[in-house]
Design a protein around this motif. Structure first.
Motif, mmCIF file in Angstrom:
data_model
loop_
_atom_site.group_PDB
_atom_site.id
_atom_site.type_symbol
_atom_site.label_atom_id
_atom_site.label_comp_id
_atom_site.label_asym_id
_atom_site.label_seq_id
_atom_site.Cartn_x
_atom_site.Cartn_y
_atom_site.Cartn_z
ATOM 1 N N PHE A 19 0.035 0.221 -6.823
ATOM 2 C CA PHE A 19 -0.632 -0.761 -7.678
ATOM 3 C C PHE A 19 -1.474 -1.665 -6.784
ATOM 4 O O PHE A 19 -0.958 -2.317 -5.884
ATOM 5 C CB PHE A 19 0.420 -1.579 -8.441
ATOM 6 C CG PHE A 19 -0.164 -2.463 -9.498
ATOM 7 C CD1 PHE A 19 -0.396 -1.976 -10.784
ATOM 8 C CD2 PHE A 19 -0.504 -3.788 -9.225
ATOM 9 C CE1 PHE A 19 -0.946 -2.782 -11.775
ATOM 10 C CE2 PHE A 19 -1.061 -4.596 -10.204
ATOM 11 C CZ PHE A 19 -1.282 -4.099 -11.477
ATOM 12 N N PHE A 51 7.671 -10.650 -3.982
ATOM 13 C CA PHE A 51 7.356 -9.414 -3.260
ATOM 14 C C PHE A 51 7.753 -9.551 -1.795
ATOM 15 O O PHE A 51 8.167 -10.628 -1.354
ATOM 16 C CB PHE A 51 5.860 -9.111 -3.397
ATOM 17 C CG PHE A 51 5.442 -8.888 -4.835
ATOM 18 C CD1 PHE A 51 5.860 -7.772 -5.536
ATOM 19 C CD2 PHE A 51 4.646 -9.822 -5.492
ATOM 20 C CE1 PHE A 51 5.491 -7.579 -6.863
ATOM 21 C CE2 PHE A 51 4.263 -9.636 -6.821
ATOM 22 C CZ PHE A 51 4.686 -8.509 -7.504
ATOM 23 N N SER A 136 -1.627 -3.788 -17.519
ATOM 24 C CA SER A 136 -2.435 -4.235 -16.397
ATOM 25 C C SER A 136 -2.732 -3.035 -15.510
ATOM 26 O O SER A 136 -1.809 -2.355 -15.056
ATOM 27 C CB SER A 136 -1.656 -5.301 -15.612
ATOM 28 O OG SER A 136 -2.346 -5.675 -14.450
ATOM 29 N N LYS A 162 -5.893 -4.860 -19.281
ATOM 30 C CA LYS A 162 -6.269 -5.821 -18.231
ATOM 31 C C LYS A 162 -6.723 -5.048 -17.007
ATOM 32 O O LYS A 162 -6.047 -4.123 -16.560
ATOM 33 C CB LYS A 162 -5.058 -6.708 -17.912
ATOM 34 C CG LYS A 162 -5.151 -7.528 -16.656
ATOM 35 C CD LYS A 162 -4.092 -8.611 -16.675
ATOM 36 C CE LYS A 162 -3.397 -8.754 -15.344
ATOM 37 N NZ LYS A 162 -2.320 -9.768 -15.384
ATOM 38 N N LYS A 164 -7.967 -5.248 -13.063
ATOM 39 C CA LYS A 164 -8.000 -6.078 -11.862
ATOM 40 C C LYS A 164 -9.415 -6.029 -11.277
ATOM 41 O O LYS A 164 -10.014 -4.946 -11.191
ATOM 42 C CB LYS A 164 -6.999 -5.534 -10.837
ATOM 43 C CG LYS A 164 -5.545 -5.684 -11.272
ATOM 44 C CD LYS A 164 -5.093 -7.122 -11.209
ATOM 45 C CE LYS A 164 -3.597 -7.238 -11.422
ATOM 46 N NZ LYS A 164 -3.137 -8.637 -11.383
ATOM 47 N N ASP A 189 -8.526 -9.709 -14.376
ATOM 48 C CA ASP A 189 -7.667 -10.575 -13.552
ATOM 49 C C ASP A 189 -8.130 -10.477 -12.103
ATOM 50 O O ASP A 189 -8.115 -9.392 -11.513
ATOM 51 C CB ASP A 189 -6.200 -10.127 -13.680
ATOM 52 C CG ASP A 189 -5.241 -11.034 -12.917
ATOM 53 O OD1 ASP A 189 -5.686 -12.035 -12.317
ATOM 54 O OD2 ASP A 189 -4.022 -10.742 -12.928
ATOM 55 N N ASN A 191 -6.871 -12.447 -9.528
ATOM 56 C CA ASN A 191 -5.872 -12.889 -8.551
ATOM 57 C C ASN A 191 -6.495 -13.751 -7.450
ATOM 58 O O ASN A 191 -6.323 -13.482 -6.250
ATOM 59 C CB ASN A 191 -5.115 -11.696 -7.946
ATOM 60 C CG ASN A 191 -4.150 -11.067 -8.924
ATOM 61 O OD1 ASN A 191 -4.373 -9.965 -9.425
ATOM 62 N ND2 ASN A 191 -3.086 -11.777 -9.247
ATOM 63 N N ASP A 239 -2.895 -18.172 -14.022
ATOM 64 C CA ASP A 239 -1.651 -17.494 -13.628
ATOM 65 C C ASP A 239 -1.111 -18.235 -12.402
ATOM 66 O O ASP A 239 -0.312 -19.174 -12.532
ATOM 67 C CB ASP A 239 -1.957 -16.007 -13.361
ATOM 68 C CG ASP A 239 -0.797 -15.215 -12.772
ATOM 69 O OD1 ASP A 239 0.234 -15.808 -12.448
ATOM 70 O OD2 ASP A 239 -0.923 -13.975 -12.600
ATOM 71 N N LYS A 263 4.812 -16.683 -16.415
ATOM 72 C CA LYS A 263 5.725 -15.767 -15.719
ATOM 73 C C LYS A 263 6.996 -16.551 -15.446
ATOM 74 O O LYS A 263 6.941 -17.625 -14.820
ATOM 75 C CB LYS A 263 5.131 -15.284 -14.399
ATOM 76 C CG LYS A 263 3.987 -14.297 -14.560
ATOM 77 C CD LYS A 263 3.495 -13.780 -13.218
ATOM 78 C CE LYS A 263 2.306 -12.859 -13.426
ATOM 79 N NZ LYS A 263 1.648 -12.514 -12.151
ATOM 80 N N GLY A 291 3.596 -10.262 -15.908
ATOM 81 C CA GLY A 291 4.570 -9.367 -15.289
ATOM 82 C C GLY A 291 4.485 -9.412 -13.779
ATOM 83 O O GLY A 291 3.473 -9.839 -13.212
ATOM 84 N N MET A 292 5.551 -8.999 -13.130
ATOM 85 C CA MET A 292 5.608 -8.896 -11.661
ATOM 86 C C MET A 292 6.147 -7.526 -11.279
ATOM 87 O O MET A 292 6.922 -7.398 -10.341
ATOM 88 C CB MET A 292 6.502 -10.009 -11.112
ATOM 89 C CG MET A 292 5.904 -11.406 -11.270
ATOM 90 S SD MET A 292 4.519 -11.702 -10.140
ATOM 91 C CE MET A 292 5.411 -12.085 -8.632
ATOM 92 N N LEU A 293 5.733 -6.495 -12.034
ATOM 93 C CA LEU A 293 6.174 -5.126 -11.769
ATOM 94 C C LEU A 293 7.701 -5.071 -11.747
ATOM 95 O O LEU A 293 8.306 -4.462 -10.865
ATOM 96 C CB LEU A 293 5.585 -4.625 -10.440
ATOM 97 C CG LEU A 293 4.077 -4.839 -10.237
ATOM 98 C CD1 LEU A 293 3.661 -4.474 -8.811
ATOM 99 C CD2 LEU A 293 3.244 -4.009 -11.224
ATOM 100 N N TYR A 323 6.131 2.274 -14.916
ATOM 101 C CA TYR A 323 6.380 1.879 -13.526
ATOM 102 C C TYR A 323 7.293 2.855 -12.774
ATOM 103 O O TYR A 323 7.060 3.135 -11.615
ATOM 104 C CB TYR A 323 7.043 0.495 -13.484
ATOM 105 C CG TYR A 323 6.285 -0.569 -14.243
ATOM 106 C CD1 TYR A 323 5.324 -1.349 -13.598
ATOM 107 C CD2 TYR A 323 6.510 -0.786 -15.594
ATOM 108 C CE1 TYR A 323 4.614 -2.316 -14.285
ATOM 109 C CE2 TYR A 323 5.798 -1.761 -16.294
ATOM 110 C CZ TYR A 323 4.853 -2.514 -15.641
ATOM 111 O OH TYR A 323 4.151 -3.466 -16.326
#
Ligand SMILES: O=C(O)CCC(=O)c1ccccc1C(=O)O
Ligand SMILES: [Mg+2]
Length: 369
Positions: A19, A51, A136, A162, A164, A189, A191, A239, A263, A291-293, A323
């Motif tokens: 990802f 992470f 996403s 979504k 990136k 998104d 980031n 975010d 989140k 989400g955060m995977l 996932y």
């Protein structure tokens, strides 16, 4: 609640596909599952979402463990907890480290709901029986790959897509995507990949009918986002910049965004997430669940939170199979026609798949209360 024991399980799981965001590529995920056990044998579960590297925020897997073991677990041991809403106040003297706080607070919420024989959704005050789901999509090698990937998820029924973006993978790419998908709800998104100097460039996105642009500017900014929102009709969604209700209030007062991605981990747990939700409902700011995977436990928490009334936009709460080859819950989270049916069993509403947990667990530590 008569808490007897806490277990921290360290897991390693591999995403089906890498990802990629503007800040880097992930495929292997290491994280913690927290398990809180009471004297009656009820078990509440939480998940840490940091992470391995501090690319999204300053927290990492290692800082999560350090902060939980050296500061947060002692607080849980030293205080009698009757309701999960106490936990965020007890943790308040510890600055930030919200994902560490959330990993423990989530287990308290799940345990509480199970003891009360309530679904976690009901314990939070949520009423929705089904939630809308978006997806996403990471940065792809080519525009053709992106278009194929979007087609796949549109066909699977996801309610919004979504994409990136980053400098060099933005306006032209989205224009091409819009040509292929004229009516699909699409958002972008970044980031935090842009700065105030990119305002004119970002304004080119304004005629693509995007649902929103998420976190275009610096991870800690709300001032420049207000300047950007003032010159764009596309809603800005924050975010990375939002860690608390206080951040939300300030962003609202400055006009930094029209939408907030909540989140649970980023804001320090379900109680703060709910407070932000309530404020946004009062002020007419739309929210959705980011989400955060996550693996199954974190995903289940996201599903429960999304049942609250102001979650009016599809979240990044895709199904387990997007996932993982195998998730750690039974049943897995399933998306059908862009919807997840909210489980009706107590607590998070999904069972832990002990066999899968064994497969992915590197070690477990036990803390006696
Ligand atoms: O599918 C998900 O869990 C969310 C994917 C996603 O967009 C994301 C993944 C990793 C880090 C940050 C983000 C983000 O929402 O910005
Ligand atoms: Mg984001």
């Amino acid at each position: 609640m008569p808490i007897k024991q806490l277990k921290i399980h360290k897991l390693n799981m591999r995403l089906k596909d890498p990802f990629t965001t503007s800040f880097g590529t992930f495929q292997d995920k290491e994280f913690f599952i927290t398990e809180l056990i009471d004297e009656d044998g009820n078990r509440g579960y939480g998940e840490s979402v940091a992470f391995s590297s501090p690319w999204y925020s300053e927290e990492t897997v290692k800082t999560n463990l350090h902060v939980m073991e050296d500061f947060l677990i002692p607080i849980l041991k030293d205080n009698q907890i009757n309701h999960p809403e106490q936990v965020s106040d007890l943790f308040h003297p510890i600055k930030r480290n919200n994902m560490a706080k959330s990993a423990l607070e989530g287990a308290v919420w799940d345990l509480y709901a199970k003891r009360e024989k309530l679904t976690l959704a009901a314990a939070l005050g949520g009423e929705r029986k089904q939630i809308d789901v978006g997806i996403s999509i990471g940065i792809q090698p080519t525009v053709d790959d992106l278009i194929q990937t979007i087609q796949h998820f549109v066909d699977a029924g996801y309610k919004r897509i979504k994409i990136k973006i980053k400098p060099g993978w933005d306006v032209e790419v989205l224009r091409e995507v819009r040509k292929h998908f004229p009516d699909t709800p699409i958002m972008a998104d970044a980031n935090s990949a842009y700065t105030i100097d990119d305002i004119e460039h970002l304004q080119k996105l304004d005629d693509l009918n995007l649902m929103m642009i998420e976190q275009p500017l610096e991870h800690d900014d709300i001032v420049d986002h207000a300047k950007l929102q003032a010159v764009m009709k596309t809603p800005i969604c924050l975010d990375e910049s939002i860690h608390s209700l206080e951040d939300t209030r300030k962003a609202y007062e400055l006009g930094s965004c029209k939408i907030i991605n909540i989140k649970i981990g980023r804001v320090g747990g379900l109680t703060e997430a709910k407070r932000i939700h309530d404020f946004c409902m009062d002020k007419g700011i739309d929210v959705w669940c980011g989400g955060m995977l996550e693996a199954g436990v974190g995903r289940a928490h996201n599903v429960a939170l999304t049942t609250l009334a102001q979650f009016v936009l599809p979240g990044d709460t895709a199904g387990s199979s997007r996932y993982w080859e195998r998730d750690i819950i039974k049943p897995e989270v399933v998306v059908e026609n862009g919807l997840i049916n909210v489980p009706d069993q107590p607590g998070i509403g999904y069972d832990i798949d002990e066999e899968a947990m064994d497969e992915f667990t590197e070690w477990t530590r036990v803390y006696h209360f």
